[in-house]
Design an enzyme around this catalytic site. Structure first.
Site, mmCIF file in Angstrom:
data_model
loop_
_atom_site.group_PDB
_atom_site.id
_atom_site.type_symbol
_atom_site.label_atom_id
_atom_site.label_comp_id
_atom_site.label_asym_id
_atom_site.label_seq_id
_atom_site.Cartn_x
_atom_site.Cartn_y
_atom_site.Cartn_z
ATOM 1 N N HIS A 23 0.834 -1.202 0.000
ATOM 2 C CA HIS A 23 0.000 0.000 0.000
ATOM 3 C C HIS A 23 0.871 1.256 0.000
ATOM 4 C CE1 HIS A 23 -3.884 -1.911 0.473
ATOM 5 N NE2 HIS A 23 -3.409 -2.656 1.450
ATOM 6 N N ARG A 45 -9.044 3.328 -7.074
ATOM 7 C CA ARG A 45 -10.474 3.096 -6.859
ATOM 8 C C ARG A 45 -11.132 4.410 -6.492
ATOM 9 N NH1 ARG A 45 -12.689 -1.231 -2.283
ATOM 10 N NH2 ARG A 45 -14.807 -1.517 -3.136
ATOM 11 N N SER A 53 -14.086 1.381 2.723
ATOM 12 C CA SER A 53 -13.337 0.149 2.936
ATOM 13 C C SER A 53 -12.362 0.292 4.106
ATOM 14 C CB SER A 53 -12.576 -0.230 1.660
ATOM 15 O OG SER A 53 -11.831 -1.413 1.841
ATOM 16 N N TYR A 111 -10.134 0.324 -10.729
ATOM 17 C CA TYR A 111 -10.885 -0.823 -10.229
ATOM 18 C C TYR A 111 -12.241 -0.964 -10.919
ATOM 19 C CZ TYR A 111 -12.999 -3.996 -6.794
ATOM 20 O OH TYR A 111 -13.620 -5.067 -6.181
ATOM 21 N N ARG A 180 -14.426 -8.135 2.132
ATOM 22 C CA ARG A 180 -15.703 -7.672 2.666
ATOM 23 C C ARG A 180 -16.770 -7.722 1.579
ATOM 24 N NH1 ARG A 180 -18.842 -3.050 3.972
ATOM 25 N NH2 ARG A 180 -17.652 -1.770 2.515
ATOM 26 N N LYS A 181 -16.729 -6.775 0.638
ATOM 27 C CA LYS A 181 -17.701 -6.765 -0.457
ATOM 28 C C LYS A 181 -17.039 -6.737 -1.829
ATOM 29 C CE LYS A 181 -21.753 -4.639 1.741
ATOM 30 N NZ LYS A 181 -22.728 -3.520 1.660
ATOM 31 N N GLY A 182 -16.043 -5.868 -1.978
ATOM 32 C CA GLY A 182 -15.385 -5.742 -3.274
ATOM 33 C C GLY A 182 -16.276 -5.129 -4.333
#
Length: 225
Positions: A23, A45, A53, A111, A180-182
């Protein structure tokens, strides 16, 4: 984080070529990366989804729920430029600028676009790292198979991603904590339209100076901030 915890031997044990993730902003990458021939793939993103997030990961998965600050407070801090490592706009622009002048070394992806056209993005990545698909492989559906194997749900359901990650962040984390969700647009469940527009305007003003756009352009004059 693992290397900082005295686990450099783990990295050295990985045979070359290695695939690593980070990161870190471009400005913090070591010379061994920026001055070498290694390829860098950067995925950005929508900053609104990045904030949501981060919010869930930091507070839910690090066991900080009991001290959770209201989302609107975290939102204001994020808008002021306080984010992991550096302001989100500096992080994105750092890699984007380098990708413009060093396109053979840095592949800059979005993304949302990857989700919309995953097959062609997989092909693009393969070509970038010097491993393009042959016509036979394309005809046999290998690209589509890889897309399926690497899908968010497929990765989330893998047994290995339901195990713990020892010694990272001084806490026993499960690989599942990173899934989590993406999804795209989850910020709609956390932000008011006014909050979303405020952040969009801030991001646009930071990016448009360089001719870069990450989100649909906002009419700054009519924006309610």
């Amino acid at each position: 984080m693992q290397l900082a915890a005295g686990r450099s031997s783990l990295l050295e044990a990985i045979p070359s070529p290695r695939i690593l993730s980070t990161h870190l902003p471009y400005s913090m990458l070591p010379d061994s990366i920026t001055s070498s021939d290694c390829r860098i793939i950067y995925a950005c993103r929508d900053p609104k989804d990045v904030l949501v997030s981060d919010y869930h990961f930091m507070y839910e998965f690090f066991g900080m729920s009991a001290h959770k600050a209201p989302f609107n407070e975290i939102f204001d801090v994020f808008c002021d430029g306080s984010s992991t490592y550096c302001p989100i706009w500096d992080h994105v622009l750092g890699y984007w600028k380098q990708s413009v002048t060093k396109s053979e070394k840095i592949l800059f992806l979005k993304y949302e676009e990857m989700l919309q056209d995953t097959v062609n993005h997989v092909k693009r990545i393969a070509e970038f790292i010097g491993c393009p698909f042959s016509e036979v492989e394309k005809k046999d559906g290998m690209v589509e198979q890889i897309v399926e194997l690497c899908s968010f749900q497929k990765q989330k359901d893998l047994k290995v991603n339901k195990t713990t990650v020892p010694g990272i962040f001084e806490k026993q984390l499960s690989h599942a904590d990173f899934f989590r969700k993406g999804s795209v647009g989850d910020w709609n469940n956390h932000m008011t339209p006014e909050m979303a527009q405020k952040l969009d305007v801030i991001i646009q003003e930071k990016f448009e100076v360089f001719g870069f756009h990450i989100i649909p352009k906002v009419n700054v004059e009519s924006a309610s901030i």
